[in-house]
Design a protein around this motif. Sequence first.
Motif, PDB file in Angstrom:
ATOM      1  N   ASN A   4       1.548   2.449   9.181  1.00 35.53           N
ATOM      2  CA  ASN A   4       0.184   1.916   9.147  1.00 35.53           C
ATOM      3  C   ASN A   4      -0.620   2.523   8.011  1.00 35.53           C
ATOM      4  O   ASN A   4      -1.433   1.840   7.374  1.00 35.53           O
ATOM      5  CB  ASN A   4      -0.523   2.185  10.487  1.00 35.53           C
ATOM      6  CG  ASN A   4       0.058   1.354  11.621  1.00 35.53           C
ATOM      7  OD1 ASN A   4       0.695   0.334  11.386  1.00 35.53           O
ATOM      8  ND2 ASN A   4      -0.166   1.795  12.852  1.00 35.53           N
ATOM      9  N   THR A   5      -0.388   3.806   7.749  1.00 38.25           N
ATOM     10  CA  THR A   5      -1.086   4.483   6.640  1.00 38.25           C
ATOM     11  C   THR A   5      -0.675   3.862   5.306  1.00 38.25           C
ATOM     12  O   THR A   5      -1.522   3.607   4.443  1.00 38.25           O
ATOM     13  CB  THR A   5      -0.757   5.988   6.641  1.00 38.25           C
ATOM     14  OG1 THR A   5      -1.199   6.560   7.870  1.00 38.25           O
ATOM     15  CG2 THR A   5      -1.439   6.696   5.480  1.00 38.25           C
ATOM     16  N   TRP A   6       0.645   3.623   5.147  1.00 40.00           N
ATOM     17  CA  TRP A   6       1.123   2.984   3.918  1.00 40.00           C
ATOM     18  C   TRP A   6       0.482   1.628   3.731  1.00 40.00           C
ATOM     19  O   TRP A   6       0.039   1.268   2.638  1.00 40.00           O
ATOM     20  CB  TRP A   6       2.641   2.790   3.975  1.00 40.00           C
ATOM     21  CG  TRP A   6       3.430   4.028   3.772  1.00 40.00           C
ATOM     22  CD1 TRP A   6       2.962   5.293   3.561  1.00 40.00           C
ATOM     23  CD2 TRP A   6       4.863   4.129   3.772  1.00 40.00           C
ATOM     24  NE1 TRP A   6       4.005   6.174   3.446  1.00 40.00           N
ATOM     25  CE2 TRP A   6       5.182   5.492   3.561  1.00 40.00           C
ATOM     26  CE3 TRP A   6       5.882   3.210   3.921  1.00 40.00           C
ATOM     27  CZ2 TRP A   6       6.499   5.939   3.497  1.00 40.00           C
ATOM     28  CZ3 TRP A   6       7.191   3.661   3.867  1.00 40.00           C
ATOM     29  CH2 TRP A   6       7.494   5.001   3.653  1.00 40.00           C
ATOM     30  N   GLU A   7       0.449   0.833   4.805  1.00 40.96           N
ATOM     31  CA  GLU A   7      -0.071  -0.532   4.705  1.00 40.96           C
ATOM     32  C   GLU A   7      -1.539  -0.528   4.283  1.00 40.96           C
ATOM     33  O   GLU A   7      -1.959  -1.344   3.471  1.00 40.96           O
ATOM     34  CB  GLU A   7       0.129  -1.265   6.032  1.00 40.96           C
ATOM     35  CG  GLU A   7       1.599  -1.627   6.280  1.00 40.96           C
ATOM     36  CD  GLU A   7       1.834  -2.264   7.634  1.00 40.96           C
ATOM     37  OE1 GLU A   7       0.874  -2.360   8.425  1.00 40.96           O
ATOM     38  OE2 GLU A   7       2.977  -2.664   7.902  1.00 40.96           O
ATOM     39  N   LYS A   8      -2.311   0.390   4.846  1.00 34.56           N
ATOM     40  CA  LYS A   8      -3.728   0.485   4.461  1.00 34.56           C
ATOM     41  C   LYS A   8      -3.854   0.937   3.011  1.00 34.56           C
ATOM     42  O   LYS A   8      -4.665   0.401   2.247  1.00 34.56           O
ATOM     43  CB  LYS A   8      -4.470   1.458   5.380  1.00 34.56           C
ATOM     44  CG  LYS A   8      -5.980   1.484   5.081  1.00 34.56           C
ATOM     45  CD  LYS A   8      -6.724   2.403   6.022  1.00 34.56           C
ATOM     46  CE  LYS A   8      -8.233   2.279   5.850  1.00 34.56           C
ATOM     47  NZ  LYS A   8      -8.696   2.354   4.454  1.00 34.56           N
ATOM     48  N   MET A   9      -3.039   1.909   2.617  1.00 35.47           N
ATOM     49  CA  MET A   9      -3.063   2.409   1.246  1.00 35.47           C
ATOM     50  C   MET A   9      -2.760   1.286   0.255  1.00 35.47           C
ATOM     51  O   MET A   9      -3.455   1.119  -0.751  1.00 35.47           O
ATOM     52  CB  MET A   9      -2.039   3.536   1.098  1.00 35.47           C
ATOM     53  CG  MET A   9      -1.874   4.096  -0.293  1.00 35.47           C
ATOM     54  SD  MET A   9      -0.809   5.572  -0.287  1.00 35.47           S
ATOM     55  CE  MET A   9       0.775   4.874   0.142  1.00 35.47           C
ATOM     56  N   ILE A  10      -1.729   0.491   0.570  1.00 36.34           N
ATOM     57  CA  ILE A  10      -1.333  -0.606  -0.319  1.00 36.34           C
ATOM     58  C   ILE A  10      -2.398  -1.695  -0.358  1.00 36.34           C
ATOM     59  O   ILE A  10      -2.779  -2.162  -1.437  1.00 36.34           O
ATOM     60  CB  ILE A  10       0.024  -1.193   0.124  1.00 36.34           C
ATOM     61  CG1 ILE A  10       1.141  -0.166  -0.074  1.00 36.34           C
ATOM     62  CG2 ILE A  10       0.348  -2.464  -0.657  1.00 36.34           C
ATOM     63  CD1 ILE A  10       2.445  -0.535   0.624  1.00 36.34           C
ATOM     64  N   SER A  11      -2.896  -2.099   0.799  1.00 35.98           N
ATOM     65  CA  SER A  11      -3.880  -3.183   0.827  1.00 35.98           C
ATOM     66  C   SER A  11      -5.180  -2.762   0.147  1.00 35.98           C
ATOM     67  O   SER A  11      -5.802  -3.551  -0.578  1.00 35.98           O
ATOM     68  CB  SER A  11      -4.151  -3.652   2.261  1.00 35.98           C
ATOM     69  OG  SER A  11      -4.704  -2.615   3.046  1.00 35.98           O
ATOM     70  N   ASP A  12      -5.595  -1.504   0.349  1.00 39.80           N
ATOM     71  CA  ASP A  12      -6.808  -1.007  -0.327  1.00 39.80           C
ATOM     72  C   ASP A  12      -6.623  -1.025  -1.836  1.00 39.80           C
ATOM     73  O   ASP A  12      -7.529  -1.427  -2.586  1.00 39.80           O
ATOM     74  CB  ASP A  12      -7.128   0.417   0.131  1.00 39.80           C
ATOM     75  CG  ASP A  12      -7.755   0.465   1.517  1.00 39.80           C
ATOM     76  OD1 ASP A  12      -8.094  -0.606   2.057  1.00 39.80           O
ATOM     77  OD2 ASP A  12      -7.889   1.579   2.067  1.00 39.80           O
ATOM     78  N   TYR A  13      -5.457  -0.565  -2.279  1.00 36.40           N
ATOM     79  CA  TYR A  13      -5.177  -0.560  -3.718  1.00 36.40           C
ATOM     80  C   TYR A  13      -5.215  -1.985  -4.279  1.00 36.40           C
ATOM     81  O   TYR A  13      -5.893  -2.263  -5.278  1.00 36.40           O
ATOM     82  CB  TYR A  13      -3.818   0.083  -4.006  1.00 36.40           C
ATOM     83  CG  TYR A  13      -3.299  -0.212  -5.389  1.00 36.40           C
ATOM     84  CD1 TYR A  13      -3.759   0.496  -6.494  1.00 36.40           C
ATOM     85  CD2 TYR A  13      -2.392  -1.247  -5.606  1.00 36.40           C
ATOM     86  CE1 TYR A  13      -3.330   0.183  -7.775  1.00 36.40           C
ATOM     87  CE2 TYR A  13      -1.957  -1.565  -6.873  1.00 36.40           C
ATOM     88  CZ  TYR A  13      -2.420  -0.849  -7.959  1.00 36.40           C
ATOM     89  OH  TYR A  13      -1.992  -1.175  -9.231  1.00 36.40           O
ATOM     90  N   LEU A  14      -4.487  -2.898  -3.652  1.00 33.92           N
ATOM     91  CA  LEU A  14      -4.352  -4.250  -4.194  1.00 33.92           C
ATOM     92  C   LEU A  14      -5.673  -5.019  -4.215  1.00 33.92           C
ATOM     93  O   LEU A  14      -5.895  -5.838  -5.105  1.00 33.92           O
ATOM     94  CB  LEU A  14      -3.311  -5.040  -3.394  1.00 33.92           C
ATOM     95  CG  LEU A  14      -1.859  -4.567  -3.536  1.00 33.92           C
ATOM     96  CD1 LEU A  14      -0.954  -5.350  -2.598  1.00 33.92           C
ATOM     97  CD2 LEU A  14      -1.376  -4.721  -4.981  1.00 33.92           C
TER      98      LEU A  14
END
Length: 202
Positions: free
Chosen positions: A89-99
């Motif tokens: 979940n942390t990865w997914e938030k990190m990726i979506s925030d970046y993109l």
Amino acid sequence: MIKQAKFVISNTDYRKCPAPTKPEFAFIGRSNVGKSSLINMLTNHKNLAKISGKPGKTQLINHFEINDNWFMVDLPGYGFAKVSKSIKNTWEKMISDYLTNRDNLVALFVLVDSRLDPQPIDLEFITWCGQHGIPFVIIFTKSDKQGKSKTNQNVSKFLDECVKIFGEAPQYFITSAQNAEGKEDVIAFIDNEVIEYYDSLK
């Protein structure tokens, strides 16, 4: 042409990424799709991106500066990495925030394994990209692992699914990290986009 590639910084937060003053091209894909191998092939480096047989090796947003002119970004994979749900979940938030927050992101290269039939997780991810206005290009990997007709067959199947979702097929490249298939085409695409990016600032 990539003459110089150097590691700049790793982050878990897009707000700590390099200043968005240069065009940026990010690479993402399902775990074990061959992302690190592709990045190393494109940059003529053996170990620029860390290669691992273990899915989920990339856990950070990794920035590399190319030719002092643009950024290549190695993102964590999505999918089958054997990590805890909280980390996922942390990865997914990190990726979506970046993109969704990098205004200098010119294109997101979504890597798809050319050996496989269309995978729901890949289709779900590009659907999300479309919904959020993320400009993406498909890179089919590992084309050397089977005959050309099988590769073309799987590529056609995937593009057909894209048409069902978007009404048209996205731009795509077929690549192999082993024999450098597609390398010149991908680099030429990036070079052209970099020129257009800087022209648009004039």
